[in-house]
Design an enzyme around this catalytic site. Structure first.
Site, PDB file in Angstrom:
ATOM      1  N   CYS A  14      21.780 192.507 -10.630  1.00 29.61           N
ATOM      2  CA  CYS A  14      21.423 192.146  -9.252  1.00 29.61           C
ATOM      3  C   CYS A  14      20.055 192.712  -8.889  1.00 29.61           C
ATOM      4  CB  CYS A  14      22.460 192.670  -8.265  1.00 29.61           C
ATOM      5  SG  CYS A  14      24.089 191.967  -8.544  1.00 29.61           S
ATOM      6  N   ARG A  63      27.437 184.779  -8.640  1.00 31.27           N
ATOM      7  CA  ARG A  63      26.014 184.510  -8.326  1.00 31.27           C
ATOM      8  C   ARG A  63      25.862 183.046  -7.895  1.00 31.27           C
ATOM      9  NH1 ARG A  63      23.830 189.133 -10.218  1.00 31.27           N
ATOM     10  NH2 ARG A  63      25.075 190.125 -11.836  1.00 31.27           N
TER      11      ARG A  63
END
Lengths: 75, 226
Positions: free
Chosen positions: B63, B140
């Protein structure tokens, strides 16, 4: 709040928006042009300033309130 | 005991039915969210394109690379009239600590807001939690929402795979080119490449199509330069 700190003072972006409104009632689009802030931030910021009593909504436009003028004078 | 069991089953079914997946062409589900830049509503983005994306968790390595990459393309997105909005099931304070860390350790400022979706309300509305991957973290996702607040494209990546920023930019370029010119874009298209002229709907249009100076492989398959 993004435009008003917990201690009641406007943030830098909040003060920019209030200064822009000093010239008269404006659409969020006009405030975004004046301040250089993204339109989404101006829309959410003006809503917060109005909730805090520093601005009033007038149809699609916003104007600074007497409390907002008082606050700006202290800065 | 039986009644309790039935109630539990109803609750479980209702929780499952709360996980919805918006479809391309649907109005984007509305929300009002706490973010690192204050309380934001979806409608605050009316008139702009919006990339709403979720990440699994703050302070995780994949991330972090993605946030640096999103920050890197932010100016390119702005040139295209696109805003970015992140989301994860973390608190605003966690987001703030993380983006301050990214700035301090990696030298990258994250200029866009991040939603703190602690009650998973928005994640559920957008179908961002895929239970096969995680029951507590968002996968995601990328939702591309147009200025009329319609979902125009979606991309889903698993927890282990960081997203490709060039593809996100390419997809936005393709959608905007389609809107502006009423054309479609072929495989691997990139700005400057030839576009596809929509196929004709009548025999007459099919005949005329061949005389219009397009580069046609056949009556249904014509391309042109913009």
């Amino acid at each position: 709040m993004a435009c008003v700190s917990p201690d009641g003072k406007p943030t830098e972006s909040g003060a920019k928006m209030l200064r822009s409104l000093k010239a008269g009632a404006k659409l969020p689009e006009n405030v975004a042009e004046d301040t250089g802030l993204p339109l989404f931030r101006v829309r959410s910021g003006l809503r917060e300033l109005a909730q805090a009593g520093y601005a009033n909504s007038k149809g699609d436009k916003y104007e600074i309130s007497p409390k907002g003028v008082e606050l700006l004078a202290k800065l | 005991m039986m009644e309790q069991c039935m109630e539990w089953m109803k609750g479980a079914q209702s929780a499952k039915s709360d996980i919805r997946l918006p479809k391309i062409g649907d109005p984007a589900p509305t929300f009002e969210a706490e973010t690192t830049q204050g309380k934001i509503k979806l409608e605050d983005y009316k008139g702009s394109w919006l990339v709403l994306f979720s990440h699994p968790a703050d302070f995780t390595p994949v991330c972090t690379t993605e946030f640096m990459a999103f920050a890197d393309i932010y100016k390119e997105l702005q040139k295209r009239g696109v805003e970015l909005l992140g989301l994860s099931i973390d608190s605003v304070q966690s987001h703030i600590a993380w983006i301050r860390n990214i700035q301090e350790k990696m030298g990258v400022k994250v200029p866009f807001p991040i939603i703190a979706d602690l009650n998973k309300e928005i994640a559920m509305k957008y179908g961002m939690i895929h239970e096969g991957q995680s029951k507590t973290a968002t996968v995601r996702c990328v939702f591309i929402i147009d200025p009329n607040q319609v979902v125009r494209a979606m991309i889903y990546y698993p927890l282990t795979t960081g997203r490709n920023m060039a593809e996100i930019l390419r997809l936005i370029d393709a959608l905007q080119t389609t809107d502006k010119n009423g054309v479609a874009t072929p495989a691997n298209w990139k700005p400057g490449d030839k576009v596809i002229v929509p196929p004709p709907n009548t025999m007459e249009m099919a005949e005329e199509r061949l005389k219009q100076g397009y580069e046609c492989k056949d009556w249904y398959f014509c391309m042109k330069k913009l």
